[in-house]
Design a protein around this motif. Structure first.
Motif, mmCIF file in Angstrom:
data_model
loop_
_atom_site.group_PDB
_atom_site.id
_atom_site.type_symbol
_atom_site.label_atom_id
_atom_site.label_comp_id
_atom_site.label_asym_id
_atom_site.label_seq_id
_atom_site.Cartn_x
_atom_site.Cartn_y
_atom_site.Cartn_z
ATOM 1 N N LEU A 289 0.823 -1.202 0.000
ATOM 2 C CA LEU A 289 0.000 0.000 0.000
ATOM 3 C C LEU A 289 0.859 1.255 0.000
ATOM 4 O O LEU A 289 0.588 2.213 -0.738
ATOM 5 C CB LEU A 289 -0.905 -0.011 1.236
ATOM 6 C CG LEU A 289 -1.722 1.255 1.489
ATOM 7 C CD1 LEU A 289 -2.821 1.392 0.451
ATOM 8 C CD2 LEU A 289 -2.323 1.240 2.893
ATOM 9 N N LEU A 290 1.904 1.254 0.803
ATOM 10 C CA LEU A 290 2.743 2.453 0.924
ATOM 11 C C LEU A 290 3.452 2.793 -0.385
ATOM 12 O O LEU A 290 3.800 3.954 -0.624
ATOM 13 C CB LEU A 290 3.760 2.275 2.052
ATOM 14 C CG LEU A 290 3.174 2.320 3.468
ATOM 15 C CD1 LEU A 290 4.243 1.991 4.503
ATOM 16 C CD2 LEU A 290 2.543 3.671 3.766
ATOM 17 N N TRP B 152 -3.529 10.641 1.244
ATOM 18 C CA TRP B 152 -4.112 9.358 1.638
ATOM 19 C C TRP B 152 -4.501 9.421 3.100
ATOM 20 O O TRP B 152 -3.703 9.788 3.947
ATOM 21 C CB TRP B 152 -3.106 8.231 1.418
ATOM 22 C CG TRP B 152 -3.745 6.918 1.054
ATOM 23 C CD1 TRP B 152 -4.627 6.199 1.799
ATOM 24 C CD2 TRP B 152 -3.540 6.179 -0.156
ATOM 25 N NE1 TRP B 152 -5.003 5.059 1.140
ATOM 26 C CE2 TRP B 152 -4.346 5.016 -0.072
ATOM 27 C CE3 TRP B 152 -2.767 6.365 -1.299
ATOM 28 C CZ2 TRP B 152 -4.386 4.055 -1.073
ATOM 29 C CZ3 TRP B 152 -2.806 5.414 -2.303
ATOM 30 C CH2 TRP B 152 -3.602 4.271 -2.190
ATOM 31 N N ARG B 153 -5.756 9.026 3.392
ATOM 32 C CA ARG B 153 -6.224 9.008 4.783
ATOM 33 C C ARG B 153 -6.720 7.610 5.145
ATOM 34 O O ARG B 153 -7.348 6.939 4.327
ATOM 35 C CB ARG B 153 -7.369 9.997 5.021
ATOM 36 C CG ARG B 153 -6.956 11.460 4.953
ATOM 37 C CD ARG B 153 -7.501 12.082 3.715
ATOM 38 N NE ARG B 153 -8.930 11.884 3.628
ATOM 39 C CZ ARG B 153 -9.847 12.633 4.278
ATOM 40 N NH1 ARG B 153 -9.452 13.652 5.010
ATOM 41 N NH2 ARG B 153 -11.129 12.405 4.147
ATOM 42 N N PHE B 154 -6.446 7.209 6.368
ATOM 43 C CA PHE B 154 -6.874 5.922 6.891
ATOM 44 C C PHE B 154 -7.975 6.164 7.914
ATOM 45 O O PHE B 154 -7.833 6.979 8.820
ATOM 46 C CB PHE B 154 -5.683 5.190 7.515
ATOM 47 C CG PHE B 154 -4.594 4.931 6.509
ATOM 48 C CD1 PHE B 154 -4.711 3.916 5.580
ATOM 49 C CD2 PHE B 154 -3.463 5.736 6.469
ATOM 50 C CE1 PHE B 154 -3.718 3.696 4.631
ATOM 51 C CE2 PHE B 154 -2.467 5.525 5.527
ATOM 52 C CZ PHE B 154 -2.597 4.502 4.611
ATOM 53 N N ILE B 155 -9.094 5.427 7.750
ATOM 54 C CA ILE B 155 -10.299 5.689 8.518
ATOM 55 C C ILE B 155 -10.648 4.465 9.354
ATOM 56 O O ILE B 155 -10.674 3.333 8.856
ATOM 57 C CB ILE B 155 -11.467 6.052 7.581
ATOM 58 C CG1 ILE B 155 -11.099 7.308 6.756
ATOM 59 C CG2 ILE B 155 -12.752 6.269 8.355
ATOM 60 C CD1 ILE B 155 -12.128 7.690 5.728
ATOM 61 N N GLU B 156 -10.916 4.703 10.613
ATOM 62 C CA GLU B 156 -11.232 3.628 11.542
ATOM 63 C C GLU B 156 -12.612 3.041 11.249
ATOM 64 O O GLU B 156 -13.576 3.761 10.962
ATOM 65 C CB GLU B 156 -11.193 4.182 12.967
ATOM 66 C CG GLU B 156 -11.300 3.136 14.050
ATOM 67 C CD GLU B 156 -11.012 3.727 15.416
ATOM 68 O OE1 GLU B 156 -10.400 3.047 16.236
ATOM 69 O OE2 GLU B 156 -11.412 4.883 15.672
ATOM 70 N N TYR B 157 -12.675 1.730 11.325
ATOM 71 C CA TYR B 157 -13.945 1.027 11.169
ATOM 72 C C TYR B 157 -14.926 1.455 12.261
ATOM 73 O O TYR B 157 -14.559 1.585 13.429
ATOM 74 C CB TYR B 157 -13.712 -0.481 11.240
ATOM 75 C CG TYR B 157 -14.965 -1.299 11.267
ATOM 76 C CD1 TYR B 157 -15.634 -1.637 10.089
ATOM 77 C CD2 TYR B 157 -15.504 -1.753 12.475
ATOM 78 C CE1 TYR B 157 -16.797 -2.393 10.115
ATOM 79 C CE2 TYR B 157 -16.665 -2.514 12.513
ATOM 80 C CZ TYR B 157 -17.305 -2.822 11.330
ATOM 81 O OH TYR B 157 -18.456 -3.572 11.359
ATOM 82 N N MET B 158 -16.179 1.664 11.867
ATOM 83 C CA MET B 158 -17.223 2.001 12.833
ATOM 84 C C MET B 158 -18.338 0.972 12.754
ATOM 85 O O MET B 158 -18.797 0.637 11.651
ATOM 86 C CB MET B 158 -17.759 3.417 12.562
ATOM 87 C CG MET B 158 -16.785 4.506 12.957
ATOM 88 S SD MET B 158 -17.394 6.180 12.633
ATOM 89 C CE MET B 158 -17.032 6.322 10.885
ATOM 90 N N PRO B 159 -18.817 0.449 13.886
ATOM 91 C CA PRO B 159 -19.751 -0.682 13.899
ATOM 92 C C PRO B 159 -21.194 -0.287 13.626
ATOM 93 O O PRO B 159 -22.063 -0.387 14.487
ATOM 94 C CB PRO B 159 -19.577 -1.237 15.317
ATOM 95 C CG PRO B 159 -19.226 -0.035 16.133
ATOM 96 C CD PRO B 159 -18.391 0.843 15.245
ATOM 97 N N PHE B 160 -21.472 0.131 12.396
ATOM 98 C CA PHE B 160 -22.834 0.539 12.058
ATOM 99 C C PHE B 160 -23.709 -0.624 11.612
ATOM 100 O O PHE B 160 -24.914 -0.495 11.563
ATOM 101 C CB PHE B 160 -22.803 1.589 10.940
ATOM 102 C CG PHE B 160 -22.651 2.991 11.449
ATOM 103 C CD1 PHE B 160 -23.747 3.778 11.707
ATOM 104 C CD2 PHE B 160 -21.394 3.521 11.692
ATOM 105 C CE1 PHE B 160 -23.613 5.060 12.185
ATOM 106 C CE2 PHE B 160 -21.249 4.808 12.162
ATOM 107 C CZ PHE B 160 -22.358 5.578 12.414
ATOM 108 N N GLN B 161 -23.105 -1.743 11.250
ATOM 109 C CA GLN B 161 -23.888 -2.862 10.752
ATOM 110 C C GLN B 161 -24.166 -3.902 11.846
ATOM 111 O O GLN B 161 -24.475 -5.045 11.553
ATOM 112 C CB GLN B 161 -23.159 -3.532 9.590
ATOM 113 C CG GLN B 161 -23.206 -2.709 8.292
ATOM 114 C CD GLN B 161 -24.615 -2.484 7.796
ATOM 115 O OE1 GLN B 161 -25.188 -1.424 7.979
ATOM 116 N NE2 GLN B 161 -25.209 -3.476 7.171
#
Length: 321
Positions: free
Chosen positions: A172-173, A183-192
Motif C-alpha cells: 500500500l505504501l 491518503w487518509r486511513f479511517i477507523e472502522y465504525m460498527p454501524f452494521q
C-alpha cells in the motif's frame, strides 16, 4: 455559529441519495438502486437549506451519498452552488467508479476537491470490500481522471475494517508514495451491528512505524475542513488518520450532516436529528430556517460514547458518507 460547547460550526456534509452501485459490508447489506429512491430533495429544496446554513456562517459543503454521482440533478446543483458564491470550499466524497468520464466537467461546474474510497489495491480483496466483482479498474480510472482534472486536492480514503499484514502495508505504501494524492486511513465504525474491531489509532500508527522503520511525525497540514490528524512519513509524504472511535475529535467538531431524506444529524454516532425537509416543504423562509437550525445546533452533545457506544438506529448508508 457556535454550539452550546463553544465549537464553531462551519462545515455541512450533504447526502444527496442513499443509492449506491457498491454494497460495502461495513456500510450496507445490498446494493441500493437509484430507482428505489423516491423521496429525494430537489435542487431548489437543497439550495434553500444551504442558503440557511450560509446565513449562519457555514463555509464549506461536501456532497456525499450513497454515491452522489447517482443523484440525477448533481450537475445542476453543483452549478447553482458555485453561482451562489456562498462557500469557500465545495467538495465531494465518491466511490470513484463513475468518475472517469465526469471529473473534468465536475471541476468546471465548481467542484474544488474530491475524496475517493479505496479499501484495497488487489482485485479479489477489492471485490470483497465493495460486494461486487470487477470494479477495481473503474475506481483506479476514476482516480487517474481526478488527478488529471486538476482538483485542488484528491484524497484517497481507506477504511481499516480488518488488521493488515506488514506485507500488505508495504504494498500500500508504494502507492501512497507515488500518487499525487492525500491518503487518509479511517477507523472502522460498527454501524452494521458488528462489535468494534480495530486496528485502533495506536495499533495502526505503531504498525506503520514498524514497517517504515521510523517514527511518524505529526504535522499541522490542513487539507480542507475535515477532522483528520496528519503525520509525515520518513519520505516527507503526509498521510491522514481519522479514528473517530478510539481517538475522538469531539472537542473540535465543526460539522453537521444532512441526510438524503432532509434530516439534520447533529452527530454521526448519535441518533439526535432535526427535521428540515418538512419545514422547507411547508414554505418556511430562509431566515426562519436559519433560526431553526441555530436552535437545533444547541442540542449537539459534547461527545459520543466511543468504542462502548450502542449501535445507532439509523444505519450508515442512511446517514451519508
Amino acid at each position: 455559529m457556535k454550539d452550546a460547547w463553544g465549537r464553531t460550526i462551519e462545515y455541512v456534509r450533504l447526502s444527496l441519495t442513499d443509492a449506491c452501485n457498491f454494497c460495502c459490508p461495513y456500510c450496507r447489506p445490498s446494493e441500493i438502486t437509484p430507482q428505489s429512491q423516491t423521496q429525494l430533495l430537489s435542487v431548489d429544496e437543497w439550495m434553500l437549506i444551504l442558503s440557511a446554513f450560509h446565513r449562519i456562517g457555514v463555509k464549506a459543503v461536501r456532497l456525499t451519498g450513497g454515491e452522489p454521482l447517482l443523484y440525477p440533478h448533481i450537475e445542476d446543483l453543483l452549478s447553482r452552488i458555485k453561482s451562489s458564491g456562498w462557500f469557500e470550499d465545495i467538495s465531494m466524497t465518491t466511490n470513484g467508479s463513475l468518475l472517469a468520464s465526469r471529473a473534468q466537467k465536475l471541476r468546471k461546474l465548481g467542484l474544488h476537491r474530491v475524496n475517493i474510497s479505496l479499501d484495497s489495491l488487489e482485485s479479489d480483496a477489492f471485490a470483497v470490500c465493495v460486494g461486487k466483482e470487477g470494479q477495481l479498474d473503474s475506481v483506479l480510472n476514476g482516480i487517474r481522471s481526478a488527478i488529471e482534472a486538476n482538483f485542488k486536492s484528491v484524497k484517497i480514503n481507506t477504511v481499516l475494517s480488518r488488521h493488515w499484514s506488514d506485507g500488505e502495508v508495504r504494498s500500500l505504501l508504494q502507492y501512497v508514495e507515488k500518487w499525487p494524492v492525500v491518503w487518509r486511513f479511517i477507523e472502522y465504525m460498527p454501524f452494521q451491528g458488528d462489535a468494534f474491531h480495530g486496528p485502533t489509532f495506536d495499533e495502526w500508527k505503531s504498525q506503520l512505524e514498524r514497517v517504515v522503520g521510523d517514527a511518524l511525525v505529526e504535522t499541522h497540514s490542513v487539507y480542507g475542513f475535515g477532522p483528520a490528524t496528519y503525520f509525515s512519513l520518513p519520505s516527507g509524504k503526509n498521510i491522514g488518520f481519522i479514528f473517530s472511535m478510539s481517538h475522538s475529535y469531539c472537542d473540535s467538531c465543526n460539522r453537521v450532516r444532512l441526510t438524503s431524506d432532509g434530516q439534520m444529524r447533529l452527530c454521526l454516532l448519535r441518533d439526535d436529528e432535526a427535521d428540515l425537509v418538512s419545514l422547507v416543504r411547508n414554505g418556511i423562509s430562509e431566515a426562519a430556517l436559519a433560526d431553526h437550525i441555530e436552535r437545533a445546533l444547541q442540542r449537539k452533545q459534547e461527545r459520543h460514547d466511543g468504542i462502548t457506544m450502542e449501535q445507532p438506529e439509523r444505519p450508515m448508508w442512511r446517514i451519508g458518507g
